[in-house]
Enzyme design. Sequence first.
Site, PDB file in Angstrom:
ATOM      1  N   LYS A  60       6.159  44.228  -8.703  1.00  0.00           N
ATOM      2  CA  LYS A  60       6.412  43.194  -7.700  1.00  0.00           C
ATOM      3  C   LYS A  60       6.856  41.879  -8.335  1.00  0.00           C
ATOM      4  O   LYS A  60       7.749  41.211  -7.844  1.00  0.00           O
ATOM      5  CB  LYS A  60       5.123  42.986  -6.906  1.00  0.00           C
ATOM      6  CG  LYS A  60       5.190  41.898  -5.870  1.00  0.00           C
ATOM      7  CD  LYS A  60       5.493  42.478  -4.534  1.00  0.00           C
ATOM      8  CE  LYS A  60       5.723  41.431  -3.469  1.00  0.00           C
ATOM      9  NZ  LYS A  60       6.850  41.808  -2.607  1.00  0.00           N
ATOM     10  N   GLU A  93      20.724  43.175   1.707  1.00  0.00           N
ATOM     11  CA  GLU A  93      19.270  43.316   1.663  1.00  0.00           C
ATOM     12  C   GLU A  93      18.831  44.696   2.192  1.00  0.00           C
ATOM     13  O   GLU A  93      17.930  45.330   1.633  1.00  0.00           O
ATOM     14  CB  GLU A  93      18.627  42.172   2.465  1.00  0.00           C
ATOM     15  CG  GLU A  93      17.123  42.240   2.663  1.00  0.00           C
ATOM     16  CD  GLU A  93      16.298  42.209   1.372  1.00  0.00           C
ATOM     17  OE1 GLU A  93      16.865  42.010   0.289  1.00  0.00           O
ATOM     18  OE2 GLU A  93      15.086  42.430   1.470  1.00  0.00           O
ATOM     19  N   CYS A 106       2.815  43.292 -15.407  1.00  0.00           N
ATOM     20  CA  CYS A 106       1.478  43.509 -15.956  1.00  0.00           C
ATOM     21  C   CYS A 106       0.504  42.557 -15.258  1.00  0.00           C
ATOM     22  O   CYS A 106       0.822  41.409 -14.974  1.00  0.00           O
ATOM     23  CB  CYS A 106       1.366  43.268 -17.456  1.00  0.00           C
ATOM     24  SG  CYS A 106       2.429  44.338 -18.423  1.00  0.00           S
ATOM     25  N   GLU A 140      15.508  50.690  -3.487  1.00  0.00           N
ATOM     26  CA  GLU A 140      14.310  50.516  -4.312  1.00  0.00           C
ATOM     27  C   GLU A 140      13.158  51.414  -3.909  1.00  0.00           C
ATOM     28  O   GLU A 140      12.353  51.785  -4.756  1.00  0.00           O
ATOM     29  CB  GLU A 140      13.882  49.050  -4.408  1.00  0.00           C
ATOM     30  CG  GLU A 140      13.393  48.415  -3.149  1.00  0.00           C
ATOM     31  CD  GLU A 140      13.013  46.943  -3.354  1.00  0.00           C
ATOM     32  OE1 GLU A 140      12.647  46.538  -4.464  1.00  0.00           O
ATOM     33  OE2 GLU A 140      13.078  46.199  -2.367  1.00  0.00           O
ATOM     34  N   HIS A 196      39.655  47.434   1.272  1.00  0.00           N
ATOM     35  CA  HIS A 196      40.124  47.080  -0.073  1.00  0.00           C
ATOM     36  C   HIS A 196      39.528  47.996  -1.140  1.00  0.00           C
ATOM     37  O   HIS A 196      39.563  47.668  -2.316  1.00  0.00           O
ATOM     38  CB  HIS A 196      39.802  45.616  -0.372  1.00  0.00           C
ATOM     39  CG  HIS A 196      40.468  44.671   0.580  1.00  0.00           C
ATOM     40  ND1 HIS A 196      41.816  44.407   0.546  1.00  0.00           N
ATOM     41  CD2 HIS A 196      39.980  43.983   1.640  1.00  0.00           C
ATOM     42  CE1 HIS A 196      42.124  43.575   1.527  1.00  0.00           C
ATOM     43  NE2 HIS A 196      41.019  43.307   2.209  1.00  0.00           N
ATOM     44  N   ARG A 235       1.662  44.558  -9.774  1.00  0.00           N
ATOM     45  CA  ARG A 235       2.396  43.977 -10.899  1.00  0.00           C
ATOM     46  C   ARG A 235       2.847  45.014 -11.926  1.00  0.00           C
ATOM     47  O   ARG A 235       3.602  44.701 -12.849  1.00  0.00           O
ATOM     48  CB  ARG A 235       1.515  42.948 -11.621  1.00  0.00           C
ATOM     49  CG  ARG A 235       1.056  41.823 -10.734  1.00  0.00           C
ATOM     50  CD  ARG A 235       0.163  40.891 -11.497  1.00  0.00           C
ATOM     51  NE  ARG A 235       0.916  40.134 -12.457  1.00  0.00           N
ATOM     52  CZ  ARG A 235       1.460  38.950 -12.228  1.00  0.00           C
ATOM     53  NH1 ARG A 235       1.323  38.383 -11.054  1.00  0.00           N
ATOM     54  NH2 ARG A 235       2.137  38.335 -13.162  1.00  0.00           N
ATOM     55  N   LYS A 271      16.738  47.451   0.027  1.00  0.00           N
ATOM     56  CA  LYS A 271      15.490  48.080   0.499  1.00  0.00           C
ATOM     57  C   LYS A 271      15.569  49.594   0.353  1.00  0.00           C
ATOM     58  O   LYS A 271      14.618  50.235  -0.080  1.00  0.00           O
ATOM     59  CB  LYS A 271      15.209  47.737   1.980  1.00  0.00           C
ATOM     60  CG  LYS A 271      14.828  46.328   2.301  1.00  0.00           C
ATOM     61  CD  LYS A 271      13.439  45.920   1.875  1.00  0.00           C
ATOM     62  CE  LYS A 271      13.376  45.420   0.468  1.00  0.00           C
ATOM     63  NZ  LYS A 271      13.652  44.067   0.164  1.00  0.00           N
ATOM     64  N   TRP A 290       3.138  47.196 -16.810  1.00  0.00           N
ATOM     65  CA  TRP A 290       4.542  47.525 -16.549  1.00  0.00           C
ATOM     66  C   TRP A 290       5.207  47.484 -17.918  1.00  0.00           C
ATOM     67  O   TRP A 290       5.286  46.443 -18.560  1.00  0.00           O
ATOM     68  CB  TRP A 290       5.179  46.511 -15.610  1.00  0.00           C
ATOM     69  CG  TRP A 290       6.570  46.882 -15.204  1.00  0.00           C
ATOM     70  CD1 TRP A 290       6.937  47.717 -14.183  1.00  0.00           C
ATOM     71  CD2 TRP A 290       7.797  46.432 -15.805  1.00  0.00           C
ATOM     72  NE1 TRP A 290       8.307  47.816 -14.124  1.00  0.00           N
ATOM     73  CE2 TRP A 290       8.866  47.040 -15.110  1.00  0.00           C
ATOM     74  CE3 TRP A 290       8.095  45.579 -16.868  1.00  0.00           C
ATOM     75  CZ2 TRP A 290      10.193  46.826 -15.436  1.00  0.00           C
ATOM     76  CZ3 TRP A 290       9.430  45.361 -17.190  1.00  0.00           C
ATOM     77  CH2 TRP A 290      10.464  45.989 -16.469  1.00  0.00           C
ATOM     78  N   ASN A 349       0.166  39.939 -20.920  1.00  0.00           N
ATOM     79  CA  ASN A 349       1.291  40.037 -19.997  1.00  0.00           C
ATOM     80  C   ASN A 349       2.384  39.137 -20.530  1.00  0.00           C
ATOM     81  O   ASN A 349       2.145  37.946 -20.729  1.00  0.00           O
ATOM     82  CB  ASN A 349       0.836  39.577 -18.601  1.00  0.00           C
ATOM     83  CG  ASN A 349       1.996  39.371 -17.647  1.00  0.00           C
ATOM     84  OD1 ASN A 349       3.008  40.033 -17.747  1.00  0.00           O
ATOM     85  ND2 ASN A 349       1.845  38.440 -16.716  1.00  0.00           N
ATOM     86  N   GLY A 350       3.558  39.694 -20.802  1.00  0.00           N
ATOM     87  CA  GLY A 350       4.655  38.871 -21.324  1.00  0.00           C
ATOM     88  C   GLY A 350       5.387  39.624 -22.416  1.00  0.00           C
ATOM     89  O   GLY A 350       5.239  40.843 -22.554  1.00  0.00           O
TER      90      GLY A 350
END
Length: 610
Positions: free
Chosen positions: A605, A483, A2, A490, A506, A27, A487, A75, A101-102
């Site tokens: 983000k 990584e 947010c 997401e 394995h 955000r 990428k 968000w 926000n929170g």
Amino acid sequence: MCGIVGYIGRRQAYPVLIKGLHRLEYRGYDSAGVALISAGGSLNVYKSQGKVSDLEDTAQNRDLTGCIGIGHTRWATHGEPGFRNAHPHLSQSGRLAIVHNGIIENYASLREMLIGQGRTFNSDTDTEVVVQLIEYIQEKDGLSFVASVQRALQMVQGAYAVAVLDMRQPDTIVAARKGSPLVVGVGDDELFLGSDASPIVEYTDRVIYLDDEDMVVLRQDAAITLMTVRGERKTPQIQQVTMDVSQLEKGGYDHFMLKEICEQPQSLRSCLQSVRQTLIGPDAERVFSLLQNANRVIITACGTSWHAGLVAKYAIERMTRVPVEVDYASEFRYRQPVINPGDVVIAVSQSGETADTLAAIGMAKEQGAGVLSVCNVIGSSIPRTSDCVIYTMAGPEIGVASTKAFTAQVAVLTMLALVWGHRKGTVGEAEYTALMQQLDTLPDKIGRIIAQKETVRKMAQTLSFAPSCLYIGRGCNYPVALEGALKLKEISYIHAEGYPAAEMKHGPIALISQEMPVVTVATESAVYDKLVSNIQEIRARQGRVMAVVTEGDTEVARMADSYVAVPQVAECLSPILNIVPLQLLSYYVACLKGCDVDQPRNLAKSVTVE
Ligand code: M6R
């Protein structure tokens, strides 16, 4: 998650809020809204599901006047991401508006108490509880606007950054933070609020970073009163922030992600220059007084920053012989880790606001560990709570998928290992000089990789049809495989997993088929021959191989269905180059699939909630 903005002054607030919300959209982008107090004293709230541009459509032809306002881009945490739960939320009478926000952890009991007092709720959010509580206190105890916000915040548990308007006090914004970031921008005769400095830097370079449990009262005449939520007065510390506004724009690129990938020669150059000054200049003692007696290093981080930490483990252990553990911050904080005297925690974060990493730092400090942070955002919470910081200086990263921050984090941590090892005598003079020189060649080498965009775009075509994909690598390129897989997941929503190549047999080798491509990081290394055997094993089972190889390689290049060649470099520096084609690959796959590259579904983000 947010983003919140606020404005109070002489200009019309709406355009400032909308521009600010666009800057903060990274955000969260589930819904957006603004609240404005018009010159006539009415409180106008406009909100919409979806992005800030949807809000602009909704607000068209409405009364958008007013020199005081607050805004929010969401968000979703509590309540689905629809209109009903969009901020700002209003109190029962409609006099108060809040953006938040929170997460308010005790919202359920407060809500129950308020319902018992006759309040009715119009959303499923934890946020509405706060604004209803403020009004309830105002009415019950006859307290002022400021005092009732203060009393309410003393009653809530959890994390918040809030901004509140009261239409009966049209010259005031009250804002506060605990656990979620909030910055005040100080103009000549106007004041701004933002979750970070990006909505503010256009208007002023003077900012106040609020500390946890700070509360601030902003008046229309630009007067600022700073206090804690318990009412203790504080003197605002105004700091100068330098941010080039053009860095916040796409600059001709289709997406921030592509811009940020292509910016890596410059971002890495500025990173290397800055970290060299920190590690070799007068500030070095601050860093090494923390590290010189370290018996063990614990690196803690999330997501991409955790992958940078994994690469760093290889470099630090090899170059300093100090053992390194790498822990997800979200696990570290809850698993009662053993922290001994002599342990140093390195916290890695692009945003400097990741809630789990912040909590991990708090816990490590409580148990006596020194904390060094590696962070990109200057003035953010993580460096402010650490004992010392090395900034990555990669410039603002806006695309949700982290790219240039990763290469900068790995560069910082590798140079840290190198200088530390040299100081300890575990890295000899010749190796130190050679690697320092090679570090400086990396920006140009990344430029050569980016010049091969077209080759990678063609490779992306195969991958865009795959339902699933494996990434493999070995040694310090195993985290690069992780990584690369992150990428792809997401931004293109293709399932992908990273694996150490030798682990294939394995278990995961059972998955190999024509439908599941294997992306292989196969550049020159001490285990190159072993990796070649791993690739043979995949080929023998009709697996399709896409490879990152070193320029001049013929062996893997011949075996692979497609490949991209990167310049030769020492193995310990190779992750900084090898990730670049994988960033481009995921970008082109996402574009081919028509995905929203910069704002992938369900993500934001900055993860400022647990
Ligand atoms: O700001 P931080 O580096 O602390 O963020 C950590 C992760 O949330 C972040 O790296 C995330 O995994 C990115 N979306 C990865 O691209």
